[in-house]
Design a protein around this motif. Structure first.
Motif, short mmCIF file in Angstrom:
data_model
loop_
_atom_site.label_atom_id
_atom_site.label_comp_id
_atom_site.label_asym_id
_atom_site.label_seq_id
_atom_site.Cartn_x
_atom_site.Cartn_y
_atom_site.Cartn_z
N THR A 180 30.15 97.28 93.10
CA THR A 180 30.33 98.56 92.42
C THR A 180 29.82 99.72 93.27
OG1 THR A 180 30.17 97.52 90.24
CG2 THR A 180 29.77 99.90 90.37
N THR A 186 30.35 92.89 81.32
CA THR A 186 31.27 93.95 81.71
C THR A 186 32.10 93.46 82.89
OG1 THR A 186 31.45 96.29 82.30
CG2 THR A 186 29.67 95.03 83.34
N ARG A 192 25.24 92.78 82.69
CA ARG A 192 24.35 93.91 82.97
C ARG A 192 23.67 94.31 81.68
NH1 ARG A 192 28.53 97.81 86.21
NH2 ARG A 192 28.64 96.67 88.20
N PRO A 211 33.97 89.20 85.41
CA PRO A 211 32.92 89.51 84.43
C PRO A 211 31.54 89.33 85.03
CG PRO A 211 33.93 87.39 83.94
CD PRO A 211 34.73 87.99 85.05
#
Length: 266
Positions: free
Chosen positions: A35, A210, A205, A202
């Motif tokens: 991310t 998420t 967190r 998946p």
């Protein structure tokens, strides 16, 4: 059925595979939440995942001088430890009409900025191997008679004093542009990283599931040089450096330049 001699354009690959037969690889893998990397990529110049990994891994390896090393010899093995991190990348190229793997070494990565690493990656990725001067030696091997070429290759890459410049001290190979989740390879270095594709998966967190971009990160290490605990530490630190990527993170302390044993040749 038909049989023919191995194409000259593949000779360097065969010589390399013969040279690394003494490696004792052990394989580890992890998953990296990409991310932060994806956010950084969209905020500025488009930079390849390979460049991010070279940047992060070189700084981690600089703080592990025992692993920034090479070994040679069976009866009297000797280890050389290098003062800087050189990263070897694998390139999918065509030479004389044949698809082959070529390798390029990027020096002093632990002190090289991300944009400069990307520039070097693009130089080798986009360049024509027929004209790039860095591949002149490979073309010479292809032209020489087979026994002479094999001897020339061995004399060039085997001395420990030349190993970092020819093989690097860290090898990174990526198949992330293909539908490949992960793979292991041995790049002739104590540490070899294999990069799979970045795909949405998946993740958990704060106790909630998420979807995040995730990459499989594989590590092969030469057990003759380091043990599994240190290799696991290195892999974990690279994972952390990517998941919390900071471009201005200071490089790790310089590795020791001491070469074990007397001299530094072989």
């Amino acid at each position: 059925m038909s049989a023919a001699p191995v194409a000259r354009q593949r000779r360097h690959t065969l010589y390399f595979l013969d040279e690394i037969r003494g490696h004792k690889p052990v394989f580890l893998d992890t998953e990296v939440d990409m991310t932060r990397i994806e956010e950084h990529r969209t905020a500025g110049r488009r930079t390849s995942v390979l460049s991010y990994v070279l940047y992060a891994a070189s700084r981690v390896l600089a703080s592990h001088p025992e692993a920034n090393a090479a070994i040679h010899g069976r009866l009297l093995p000797r280890i050389a430890r290098y003062s800087s991190v050189s990263g070897k990348i694998a390139l999918d190229k065509r030479v004389g009409g044949r698809r082959v793997v070529l390798a390029a070494v990027l020096p002093r990565l632990e002190e090289t900025a991300l944009n400069e690493i990307q520039r070097q990656v693009e130089y080798y990725r986009d360049g024509d191997p027929a004209t790039l001067p860095e591949f002149a030696g490979v073309h010479t091997l292809h032209r020489l008679p087979w026994p002479v070429a094999r001897l020339a290759y061995t004399r060039t890459v085997r001395p420990l004093s030349r190993r970092a410049g020819k093989f690097g001290t860290l090898a990174v190979s990526s198949l992330g542009h293909r539908p490949v989740d992960g793979f292991h390879s041995v790049g002739g270095t104590t540490l070899t990283l294999g990069l799979g594709r970045v795909t949405d998966r998946p993740v958990v967190r704060r106790d909630a599931v998420t979807i995040a971009p995730v990459m499989r990160l594989n590590l092969a290490f030469d057990h003759r040089v380091i043990d599994g605990a240190e290799a696991a530490d290195i892999l974990g630190e690279i994972k952390a450096a990517l998941e919390d990527f900071q471009e201005d993170a200071p490089p790790g302390p310089a590795a020791s330049a001491v070469v074990a044993g007397k001299g530094g040749g072989r």
